[in-house]
Each structure stands twice: as structure tokens, then as C-alpha cells.
Design a protein around this motif. Structure first.
Motif, PDB file in Angstrom:
ATOM      1  N   TYR A  41      -6.199   2.466  -6.613  1.00 56.24           N
ATOM      2  CA  TYR A  41      -7.501   2.415  -5.940  1.00 56.24           C
ATOM      3  C   TYR A  41      -8.122   3.800  -5.874  1.00 56.24           C
ATOM      4  CZ  TYR A  41      -6.599  -2.348  -4.480  1.00 56.24           C
ATOM      5  OH  TYR A  41      -6.366  -3.692  -4.474  1.00 56.24           O
ATOM      6  N   ASP A  42      -9.440   3.820  -5.984  1.00 55.23           N
ATOM      7  CA  ASP A  42     -10.196   5.051  -5.810  1.00 55.23           C
ATOM      8  C   ASP A  42     -10.280   5.312  -4.310  1.00 55.23           C
ATOM      9  OD1 ASP A  42     -11.950   7.171  -5.778  1.00 55.23           O
ATOM     10  OD2 ASP A  42     -13.611   6.075  -6.693  1.00 55.23           O
ATOM     11  N   ILE A  43      -9.763   6.430  -3.874  1.00 54.61           N
ATOM     12  CA  ILE A  43      -9.710   6.735  -2.447  1.00 54.61           C
ATOM     13  C   ILE A  43     -11.103   6.930  -1.868  1.00 54.61           C
ATOM     14  CG2 ILE A  43      -8.830   8.361  -0.722  1.00 54.61           C
ATOM     15  CD1 ILE A  43      -6.485   8.815  -2.648  1.00 54.61           C
ATOM     16  N   SER A  44     -12.029   7.370  -2.681  1.00 57.53           N
ATOM     17  CA  SER A  44     -13.377   7.597  -2.173  1.00 57.53           C
ATOM     18  C   SER A  44     -14.180   6.292  -2.069  1.00 57.53           C
ATOM     19  CB  SER A  44     -14.126   8.576  -3.080  1.00 57.53           C
ATOM     20  OG  SER A  44     -14.244   8.042  -4.381  1.00 57.53           O
ATOM     21  N   ASP A  70      -2.850   9.730  -5.033  1.00 65.40           N
ATOM     22  CA  ASP A  70      -3.221   8.427  -5.595  1.00 65.40           C
ATOM     23  C   ASP A  70      -2.857   7.358  -4.581  1.00 65.40           C
ATOM     24  OD1 ASP A  70      -4.464   8.889  -7.978  1.00 65.40           O
ATOM     25  OD2 ASP A  70      -2.704   8.556  -9.229  1.00 65.40           O
ATOM     26  N   LEU A  71      -3.704   6.350  -4.484  1.00 65.47           N
ATOM     27  CA  LEU A  71      -3.466   5.218  -3.600  1.00 65.47           C
ATOM     28  C   LEU A  71      -3.236   3.991  -4.460  1.00 65.47           C
ATOM     29  CD1 LEU A  71      -3.431   4.018  -0.707  1.00 65.47           C
ATOM     30  CD2 LEU A  71      -5.878   3.582  -1.005  1.00 65.47           C
ATOM     31  N   ARG A  86      -3.408  -1.563   4.430  1.00 65.95           N
ATOM     32  CA  ARG A  86      -4.071  -0.377   3.900  1.00 65.95           C
ATOM     33  C   ARG A  86      -4.374   0.666   4.979  1.00 65.95           C
ATOM     34  NH1 ARG A  86      -8.440   0.316  -0.614  1.00 65.95           N
ATOM     35  NH2 ARG A  86      -9.601   2.107   0.149  1.00 65.95           N
ATOM     36  N   LEU A 117      -3.976   4.791   4.829  1.00 67.86           N
ATOM     37  CA  LEU A 117      -5.139   5.672   4.754  1.00 67.86           C
ATOM     38  C   LEU A 117      -5.128   6.693   5.885  1.00 67.86           C
ATOM     39  CD1 LEU A 117      -8.016   3.264   3.708  1.00 67.86           C
ATOM     40  CD2 LEU A 117      -6.825   4.957   2.304  1.00 67.86           C
ATOM     41  N   LEU A 142      -2.492   9.213   5.012  1.00 66.75           N
ATOM     42  CA  LEU A 142      -2.986   9.987   3.880  1.00 66.75           C
ATOM     43  C   LEU A 142      -3.936  11.089   4.366  1.00 66.75           C
ATOM     44  CD1 LEU A 142      -4.041   8.434   0.572  1.00 66.75           C
ATOM     45  CD2 LEU A 142      -5.493  10.116   1.609  1.00 66.75           C
ATOM     46  N   ALA A 192       0.714   5.611  -0.762  1.00 67.00           N
ATOM     47  CA  ALA A 192       0.014   6.860  -1.076  1.00 67.00           C
ATOM     48  C   ALA A 192       1.010   7.793  -1.743  1.00 67.00           C
ATOM     49  CB  ALA A 192      -0.541   7.501   0.197  1.00 67.00           C
ATOM     50  N   TRP A 228       0.838  -1.192   0.000  1.00 65.66           N
ATOM     51  CA  TRP A 228       0.000   0.000   0.000  1.00 65.66           C
ATOM     52  C   TRP A 228       0.875   1.244   0.000  1.00 65.66           C
ATOM     53  CZ3 TRP A 228      -4.853  -0.429  -1.267  1.00 65.66           C
ATOM     54  CH2 TRP A 228      -5.460  -1.670  -1.111  1.00 65.66           C
TER      55      TRP A 228
END
Length: 159
Positions: free
Chosen positions: A73-76, A61-62, A37, A41, A44, A18, A16
Motif C-alpha cells: 500500500y502507498d502510505i500517503s 513499506d506498508l 491497519r 499506521l 509506523l 510495516a 497489516w
């Protein structure tokens, strides 16, 4: 309308990561990395909050493992379902259950050491390396881990 810059795929084995975009230089910088992860997060979110408080635009970007390869990956999006883990056993007599603070400090030590290893050019960690990192993180205080990470970064490629 401004287009969002694309981040490069991180080097090494999938973990993982960021990546933060630096508009002034047009480069991407690793902000956090870990085998799990959640610590990434958390870092981040903290870094994003700090950058926004400074008035900076934040582009992140993740990257992480997906089917044995790198995946953006989409962070949202919600986190993927965690793999089933064995039931936690109650702490042994004399042991204390970890508090959120101790878990957070453990994650910070892990991130600092992984960043130092990354800056030293060590991305492809073996199972033995991962175990060594875990031992260092478990046994040393944060200041010592950060000093070790600084030494690794200074010894890395390009220094």
C-alpha cells in the motif's frame, strides 16, 4: 538520483505489516504488525518520528491484505473504507467506554505479542490462535505481555 529499495513480501497469511529499511545492513525489519491497519499506521508514525529525530533516513513499506493476498500500500494514500460494522451498543452499567489511552495501550500490547509470535516463526494464525492472542492482550498488563513476547522471540528460529 537514489532509487528506493524494494521490500520483500512478508511471510505468512496477509495482515497489516510495516517494514522499515535498514540502510547500514541493506535489510528490511518488521516495525509493526496487526490484523487491523490503524494500530500499524500509528506505530509506523511513532517509529518514523523517532528515527527522524535520531537523524536517520526512513524508508518504510506498508503491506496488508488485498483480495485475499498480500498487497503493498502507498502510505500517503487514504485508508481504504472500513467494512461496515454493527452499531456499537452503549457500555453496560459499570463498564466504561474505552478512552483513546486505553485503546492505544491495548494496541501496544497486541503489537508486542504479535511481534513475539512473528520472531518465534508463528505467522499463520488460526481463528483459535487469534482468539487466544486477543484474550492474552485483554487480560494481561503491558509489562507481562512484553515479557511473554521476549520469551517467544528468544525461543524463535535462529536463537
Amino acid at each position: 538520483m537514489e532509487t528506493r529499495p524494494q521490500s520483500p513480501r512478508p511471510p505468512g497469511t496477509p495482515r497489516w505489516v510495516a517494514l522499515f529499511h535498514r540502510p547500514a545492513s541493506g535489510t528490511w525489519q518488521v516495525g509493526a504488525e496487526a490484523p487491523d491497519r490503524e494500530p500499524v499506521l500509528y506505530a509506523l508514525g511513532e517509529m518514523t518520528q523517532t528515527l527522524r529525530a535520531r537523524g536517520e533516513d526512513v524508508t518504510v513499506d506498508l503491506w496488508g491484505p488485498g483480495d485475499g493476498a498480500w498487497r503493498r500500500y502507498d502510505i500517503s494514500a487514504p485508508a481504504p473504507a472500513p467494512a461496515p460494522t454493527p452499531t456499537a451498543q452503549p457500555p453496560a452499567p459499570g463498564d466504561q467506554a474505552p478512552t483513546p489511552l486505553t485503546e492505544r495501550l491495548h494496541s501496544r500490547r497486541h503489537q508486542a505479542l504479535m511481534a513475539g509470535l512473528s520472531k518465534a516463526g508463528l505467522y499463520d494464525l488460526t481463528a483459535e490462535d487469534v482468539k487466544a492472542v486477543q484474550t492474552v492482550v485483554d487480560r494481561l498488563d503491558e509489562a507481562t505481555v512484553r515479557t511473554l513476547a521476549r520469551w517467544l522471540a528468544a525461543a524463535g528460529p535462529g536463537n
